[in-house]
Scaffold this motif. Structure first.
Motif, PDB file in Angstrom:
ATOM      1  N   UNK A   1      68.750  54.566  49.668  1.00 55.75           N
ATOM      2  CA  UNK A   1      69.406  53.330  50.114  1.00 55.75           C
ATOM      3  C   UNK A   1      68.708  52.113  49.516  1.00 55.75           C
ATOM      4  N   UNK A   2      67.385  52.099  49.598  1.00 55.03           N
ATOM      5  CA  UNK A   2      66.621  50.943  49.103  1.00 55.03           C
ATOM      6  C   UNK A   2      66.876  50.711  47.619  1.00 55.03           C
ATOM      7  N   UNK A   3      67.042  51.812  46.876  1.00 52.30           N
ATOM      8  CA  UNK A   3      67.272  51.688  45.438  1.00 52.30           C
ATOM      9  C   UNK A   3      68.646  51.110  45.114  1.00 52.30           C
ATOM     10  N   UNK A   4      69.537  51.081  46.082  1.00 52.19           N
ATOM     11  CA  UNK A   4      70.902  50.615  45.830  1.00 52.19           C
ATOM     12  C   UNK A   4      71.192  49.234  46.410  1.00 52.19           C
ATOM     13  N   UNK A   5      70.210  48.614  47.037  1.00 54.71           N
ATOM     14  CA  UNK A   5      70.399  47.250  47.530  1.00 54.71           C
ATOM     15  C   UNK A   5      70.627  46.290  46.364  1.00 54.71           C
TER      16      UNK A   5
ATOM     17  N   UNK B   1      74.852  43.298  48.944  1.00 55.08           N
ATOM     18  CA  UNK B   1      74.879  44.287  50.024  1.00 55.08           C
ATOM     19  C   UNK B   1      74.979  43.600  51.376  1.00 55.08           C
ATOM     20  N   UNK B   2      75.983  43.990  52.159  1.00 55.92           N
ATOM     21  CA  UNK B   2      76.187  43.403  53.484  1.00 55.92           C
ATOM     22  C   UNK B   2      75.981  44.399  54.614  1.00 55.92           C
TER      23      UNK B   2
ATOM     24  N   UNK C   1      65.753  53.119  58.270  1.00 53.47           N
ATOM     25  CA  UNK C   1      66.863  52.347  57.708  1.00 53.47           C
ATOM     26  C   UNK C   1      66.982  50.995  58.404  1.00 53.47           C
ATOM     27  N   UNK C   2      66.759  50.971  59.709  1.00 51.21           N
ATOM     28  CA  UNK C   2      66.830  49.712  60.445  1.00 51.21           C
ATOM     29  C   UNK C   2      65.775  48.730  59.955  1.00 51.21           C
ATOM     30  N   UNK C   3      64.585  49.241  59.644  1.00 49.14           N
ATOM     31  CA  UNK C   3      63.519  48.371  59.120  1.00 49.14           C
ATOM     32  C   UNK C   3      63.912  47.791  57.767  1.00 49.14           C
ATOM     33  N   UNK C   4      64.478  48.631  56.897  1.00 48.46           N
ATOM     34  CA  UNK C   4      64.923  48.149  55.589  1.00 48.46           C
ATOM     35  C   UNK C   4      66.017  47.103  55.724  1.00 48.46           C
ATOM     36  N   UNK C   5      66.969  47.382  56.610  1.00 48.46           N
ATOM     37  CA  UNK C   5      68.104  46.465  56.772  1.00 48.46           C
ATOM     38  C   UNK C   5      67.667  45.136  57.375  1.00 48.46           C
ATOM     39  N   UNK C   6      66.714  45.180  58.306  1.00 44.75           N
ATOM     40  CA  UNK C   6      66.242  43.942  58.922  1.00 44.75           C
ATOM     41  C   UNK C   6      65.566  43.046  57.891  1.00 44.75           C
TER      42      UNK C   6
ATOM     43  N   UNK D   1      71.867  50.916  65.718  1.00 44.03           N
ATOM     44  CA  UNK D   1      72.466  50.049  64.716  1.00 44.03           C
ATOM     45  C   UNK D   1      73.030  48.762  65.297  1.00 44.03           C
ATOM     46  N   UNK D   2      73.519  47.885  64.401  1.00 43.62           N
ATOM     47  CA  UNK D   2      74.220  46.662  64.846  1.00 43.62           C
ATOM     48  C   UNK D   2      75.429  47.061  65.680  1.00 43.62           C
ATOM     49  N   UNK D   3      76.106  48.094  65.241  1.00 44.97           N
ATOM     50  CA  UNK D   3      77.098  48.753  66.091  1.00 44.97           C
ATOM     51  C   UNK D   3      77.198  50.203  65.647  1.00 44.97           C
ATOM     52  N   UNK D   4      77.792  51.021  66.485  1.00 43.31           N
ATOM     53  CA  UNK D   4      77.995  52.425  66.156  1.00 43.31           C
ATOM     54  C   UNK D   4      79.422  52.808  66.485  1.00 43.31           C
TER      55      UNK D   4
END
Length: 374
Positions: free
Chosen positions: A117-121, A125-126, A143-148, A175-178
Motif C-alpha cells: 500500500x505504501x508503495x502505491x501512495x 490517493x484519497x 494501515x491506519x497509521x500509514x493513512x493517518x 477504519x473511517x468507516x466499514x
C-alpha cells in the motif's frame, strides 16, 4: 451438480426466531412501524462491533458507494485496494470516477500488505480499502497509521469479516468507516443487505441523507431533496431476519470457526494444502475455508474445482486478480503474490449444519485430486 448427495457451497442457518420476526414484520411492520426492525437491527449490530453509528443498506456494495460518495471521492482521485477481492470492493470507486490502484497480498494471510500500500501512495490517493478476505484479518492497525500520516481515509471492507479480530478489536471498528454484507452466503444473513458503520457522526448523517434520495431523514412529508442522492435502503422484512441472526451471532460465529478447525484437523497431515491463517495476535472470522496448493507447480484451482464438481461437491474458485481483468489494464508484474494465489486456490464448502462426514468427504476429494495430479 448431478449427484443426489451433493454437498452445496453454503447455505444459511434459519430458525423459528428469525421466522417469527419476519412474520411479525410482514403482518405488523407497516405505517409508523415500517422501520422498527431496521432500527433494532442497526443498533444490535453496531453494539456487537462496538461502533456508535450504523446505516443499513441493500448491500455492502451500496454501503461502500454511499460512504465513498459522502467522503467526496470522485474524478482525479485514487483509491488503493487489494488485488484479490470481489469486484464489489472497488466498483463503487470506479462508478464515482476514481482510479483504483491495486496492492499485493501477503502470501500467507492473503490480505493486502501495508508495504504494498505504501508503495502505491501518490498525491492523488484519497482512500485505502482494506479487505478482510474470507474472514482473514487484514493488518488494519498498521494501515491506519500509514493513512493517518497521509491524511487518507482507511475503509474496512468487512463484508466477509464478521467474527474477525485484529489486536483484540473487532474487524470493522478501526477504519473511517466499514461496510458489512448480509448476503445469503454470509455468516449472518438478511437475504440481501449490508451496513455501514462509523464513529464519525457527521459522516453517518451525510450517508443517511444520500441514502434517502438526498433528503434529510425524518422529512417524510417534504419531497424537496438537498442534493442528488441514492436509494440503497434495507427493508423492514430483511432487517427482521437480520435481527434474529444477530441475536444468534455468537452461535453462528462459533460454528463457522469450528468448521474451519475440522478442516484443519483433517488436513493436518497433508502439507501440500494451506488453509486460512493469520497473525498470532489476531482471530480468524472463518467465513469461508479456503485451500491453496502450497506447491507452485501443483494443480490449479480450476483443476481442483473440476475434481470437486465431478465428486458432487460445490467448491468455488477464489476471486481473480483484479489487475488482470481487461477493465483495469494493469501490467502483468504488478501483484505477483495475488496472481499466484488466484491461480491455485479454491473455496471449500462451509455451512452451519455441515456434518463431519461431509467435511471428511471434501478433504478426501481434495487429497485425491492433488495426489492424482502429481
Amino acid at each position: 451438480m448431478t449427484r443426489n448427495d451433493g454437498i452445496p457451497y453454503t447455505r444459511p442457518s434459519i430458525t423459528d426466531l428469525e421466522i417469527g420476526y419476519v412474520l411479525d414484520a410482514a403482518t405488523r411492520g407497516w405505517g409508523e412501524h415500517c422501520y422498527d426492525y431496521v432500527r433494532r437491527f442497526e443498533e444490535a449490530f453496531a453494539d456487537h462491533v462496538g461502533v456508535p453509528h450504523a446505516v443499513s443498506t441493500s448491500s455492502a456494495t451500496g454501503a461502500l458507494h454511499l460512504g465513498l460518495a459522502a467522503l467526496g471521492i470522485g474524478p482525479e482521485d485514487e483509491v488503493i485496494a487489494p488485488d484479490i477481492t470481489w469486484i464489489a470492493s472497488v466498483a463503487p470507486a470506479v462508478h464515482l470516477g476514481a482510479t483504483v490502484r491495486f496492492a499485493d497480498i501477503d502470501p500467507v494471510t492473503w490480505c493486502m500488505t501495508p508495504e504494498s500500500v505504501e508503495a502505491r501512495f501518490t498525491d492523488r490517493t484519497r482512500a485505502v480499502i482494506a479487505v478482510h478476505l474470507y474472514g482473514n484479518p487484514c493488518d488494519v492497525v498498521r494501515l491506519a497509521e500509514l493513512c493517518e500520516k497521509r491524511r487518507v481515509a482507511l475503509i474496512e471492507d468487512t463484508a466477509e469479516g464478521i467474527g474477525t479480530l485484529i489486536d483484540g478489536r473487532r474487524a470493522g471498528s478501526l477504519g473511517r468507516f466499514s461496510v458489512f454484507s448480509f448476503h445469503g452466503t454470509k455468516t449472518v444473513t438478511s437475504g440481501e443487505g449490508g451496513m455501514l458503520l462509523t464513529r464519525d457522526a457527521d459522516l453517518a448523517a451525510a450517508v443517511r441523507v444520500l441514502n434517502n434520495h438526498g433528503r434529510e431523514p425524518g422529512r417524510a412529508a417534504d419531497f424537496v431533496p438537498e442534493t442528488i442522492g441514492y436509494k440503497y435502503r434495507m427493508s423492514n422484512l430483511q432487517a427482521a431476519l437480520g435481527l434474529g441472526q444477530v441475536q444468534r451471532l455468537d452461535e453462528l460465529i462459533h460454528r463457522k470457526k469450528r468448521i474451519l478447525e475440522l478442516y484443519r484437523e483433517r488436513l493436518e497431515g497433508f502439507p501440500s494444502v494451506r488453509l486460512n491463517t493469520c497473525r498470532q495476535q489476531d482471530v480468524l472470522g472463518a467465513w469461508m475455508p479456503t485451500a491453496e496448493c502450497a506447491e507452485p507447480a501443483g494443480p490449479s484451482g480450476r483443476y481442483l474445482r473440476q475434481k470437486f464438481l465431478e465428486a458432487g461437491i460445490d467448491a468455488r474458485l477464489v476471486f481473480p486478480s483484479l489487475s488482470t481483468l481487461p477493465m483495469f489494464q494493469q501490467t502483468a508484474d504488478v501483484c505477483p503474490s495475488a496472481r499466484a494465489f488466484a491461480a491455485r486456490a479454491v473455496n471449500l464448502p462451509s455451512y452451519h449444519d455441515m456434518s463431519v462426514a461431509e467435511i471428511d468427504r471434501v478433504c478426501a476429494t481434495l487429497e485425491e485430486a492433488i495426489t492424482g495430479h502429481w
